[in-house]
Write a protein that holds these residues in place. Structure first.
Motif, PDB file in Angstrom:
ATOM      1  N   UNK A  68     122.537  33.915 -42.354  1.00  0.00           N
ATOM      2  CA  UNK A  68     123.290  32.630 -42.402  1.00  0.00           C
ATOM      3  C   UNK A  68     124.332  32.601 -43.640  1.00  0.00           C
ATOM      4  N   UNK A  69     125.511  32.725 -43.200  1.00  0.00           N
ATOM      5  CA  UNK A  69     126.613  32.559 -44.360  1.00  0.00           C
ATOM      6  C   UNK A  69     126.474  31.263 -44.738  1.00  0.00           C
ATOM      7  N   UNK A  70     125.741  31.155 -46.102  1.00  0.00           N
ATOM      8  CA  UNK A  70     125.742  29.849 -46.643  1.00  0.00           C
ATOM      9  C   UNK A  70     127.196  28.906 -47.154  1.00  0.00           C
ATOM     10  N   UNK A  71     128.093  29.854 -47.448  1.00  0.00           N
ATOM     11  CA  UNK A  71     129.265  29.310 -47.807  1.00  0.00           C
ATOM     12  C   UNK A  71     130.040  28.642 -46.722  1.00  0.00           C
ATOM     13  N   UNK A  72     129.855  29.421 -45.667  1.00  0.00           N
ATOM     14  CA  UNK A  72     130.549  28.921 -44.304  1.00  0.00           C
ATOM     15  C   UNK A  72     129.940  27.591 -43.924  1.00  0.00           C
ATOM     16  N   UNK A  73     128.579  27.556 -44.136  1.00  0.00           N
ATOM     17  CA  UNK A  73     127.796  26.509 -43.572  1.00  0.00           C
ATOM     18  C   UNK A  73     128.288  25.313 -44.266  1.00  0.00           C
ATOM     19  N   UNK A  74     128.299  25.400 -45.842  1.00  0.00           N
ATOM     20  CA  UNK A  74     128.655  24.352 -46.524  1.00  0.00           C
ATOM     21  C   UNK A  74     130.111  23.795 -46.402  1.00  0.00           C
ATOM     22  N   UNK A  75     130.974  24.949 -45.752  1.00  0.00           N
ATOM     23  CA  UNK A  75     132.355  24.576 -45.711  1.00  0.00           C
ATOM     24  C   UNK A  75     132.519  23.607 -44.278  1.00  0.00           C
ATOM     25  N   UNK A  76     131.557  24.131 -43.236  1.00  0.00           N
ATOM     26  CA  UNK A  76     131.287  23.306 -41.818  1.00  0.00           C
ATOM     27  C   UNK A  76     130.853  21.725 -42.318  1.00  0.00           C
ATOM     28  N   UNK A  77     130.128  21.856 -43.143  1.00  0.00           N
ATOM     29  CA  UNK A  77     129.425  20.373 -43.698  1.00  0.00           C
ATOM     30  C   UNK A  77     130.547  19.465 -44.389  1.00  0.00           C
ATOM     31  N   UNK A  78     131.615  20.320 -45.177  1.00  0.00           N
ATOM     32  CA  UNK A  78     132.536  19.574 -45.808  1.00  0.00           C
ATOM     33  C   UNK A  78     133.531  19.204 -44.673  1.00  0.00           C
ATOM     34  N   UNK A  79     133.877  19.544 -43.975  1.00  0.00           N
ATOM     35  CA  UNK A  79     134.817  19.434 -42.573  1.00  0.00           C
ATOM     36  C   UNK A  79     134.193  18.254 -41.865  1.00  0.00           C
ATOM     37  N   UNK A  80     132.665  18.155 -41.884  1.00  0.00           N
ATOM     38  CA  UNK A  80     132.288  17.172 -41.031  1.00  0.00           C
ATOM     39  C   UNK A  80     132.459  15.847 -42.052  1.00  0.00           C
ATOM     40  N   UNK A  81     132.204  15.869 -43.082  1.00  0.00           N
ATOM     41  CA  UNK A  81     132.638  14.846 -44.041  1.00  0.00           C
ATOM     42  C   UNK A  81     133.870  14.350 -43.905  1.00  0.00           C
ATOM     43  N   UNK A  82     135.021  15.196 -43.691  1.00  0.00           N
ATOM     44  CA  UNK A  82     136.317  14.831 -43.502  1.00  0.00           C
ATOM     45  C   UNK A  82     136.581  14.093 -42.312  1.00  0.00           C
ATOM     46  N   UNK A  83     135.667  14.597 -41.195  1.00  0.00           N
ATOM     47  CA  UNK A  83     135.779  13.978 -39.867  1.00  0.00           C
ATOM     48  C   UNK A  83     135.255  12.695 -39.959  1.00  0.00           C
TER      49      UNK A  83
END
Length: 205
Positions: free
Chosen positions: A5-20
């Motif tokens: 698991x790429x943890x940085x990419x996972x965190x960025x995915x979560x951040x983008x979910x925040x924006x949505x």
């Protein structure tokens, strides 16, 4: 073989979910549970990356700043034309010109309200505005060092004035996008910068 698991990419995915979530329902609905649902993750997985909502929102704000700074670095390498063109381009960096930048600024404005009661988030707000201020300073120093700027210009005053103009135009672009088009905004910025330049350079603008 276990999945890596790429943890940085996972965190960025979560951040983008925040924006949505913020764009759809407002920042008051940006709870860990709602964001986990948007990101298609379990709440326990979310807790692995962020222990609380404040950490999550803070990271989401940081990511917007990082993306903005990365765009600036990339565009700086593409400078062409006169000192005026370079100065104008720097100024326009801070006004959204496409859907992605529009979305980021819209989310950022929501963060501003939340930051009023959160000192750590307030530091990020201050950093973003300081980046903008330095951008205005940079743009006018390009004109000054290239001898395009009028000798009587008060640098501090004009940096402050340009900063206020750009901040207002950026917010206006979000709240009333049909009143001022990107072309209108570019014309306003050009007109403002042109007034600060020596007459001998007017035909080169």
């Amino acid at each position: 073989m276990p999945k890596i698991v790429d943890h940085q990419k996972q965190k960025e995915k979560v951040a983008q979910a925040v924006w949505k979530v913020i764009l759809k329902s407002g920042i008051e609905k940006a709870t860990v549970r709602n964001i986990a649902e948007e990101a298609n993750l379990s709440v326990s997985t979310m807790r692995h990356y962020f222990t609380n909502q404040s950490e999550l929102l803070y990271f989401s704000m940081e990511l917007i700043i990082e993306r903005m700074e990365e765009r600036i670095k990339n565009r700086v390498q593409q400078f062409e034309g006169s000192p005026f063109d370079a100065a104008k381009r720097i100024v326009l960096f801070f006004i959204p010109s496409n859907e992605e930048e529009h979305m980021e600024l819209q989310v950022w404005l929501s963060f501003n309200a939340k930051a009023l009661s959160n000192n750590e988030m307030r530091k990020l707000i201050d950093k973003m505005y300081m980046d903008m201020y330095k951008g205005m300073e940079w743009a006018l120093h390009i004109l000054k060092e290239s001898k395009w700027l009028k000798s009587e210009v008060d640098m501090k005053l004009e940096i402050d004035r340009l900063y206020g103009l750009v901040d207002g135009l950026a917010i206006h672009r979000i709240l009333k996008p049909d009143i001022l088009t990107p072309e209108d905004i570019e014309m306003i910025i050009s007109h403002h910068l042109k007034e600060l330049c020596k007459e001998e350079f007017e035909n080169r603008v």
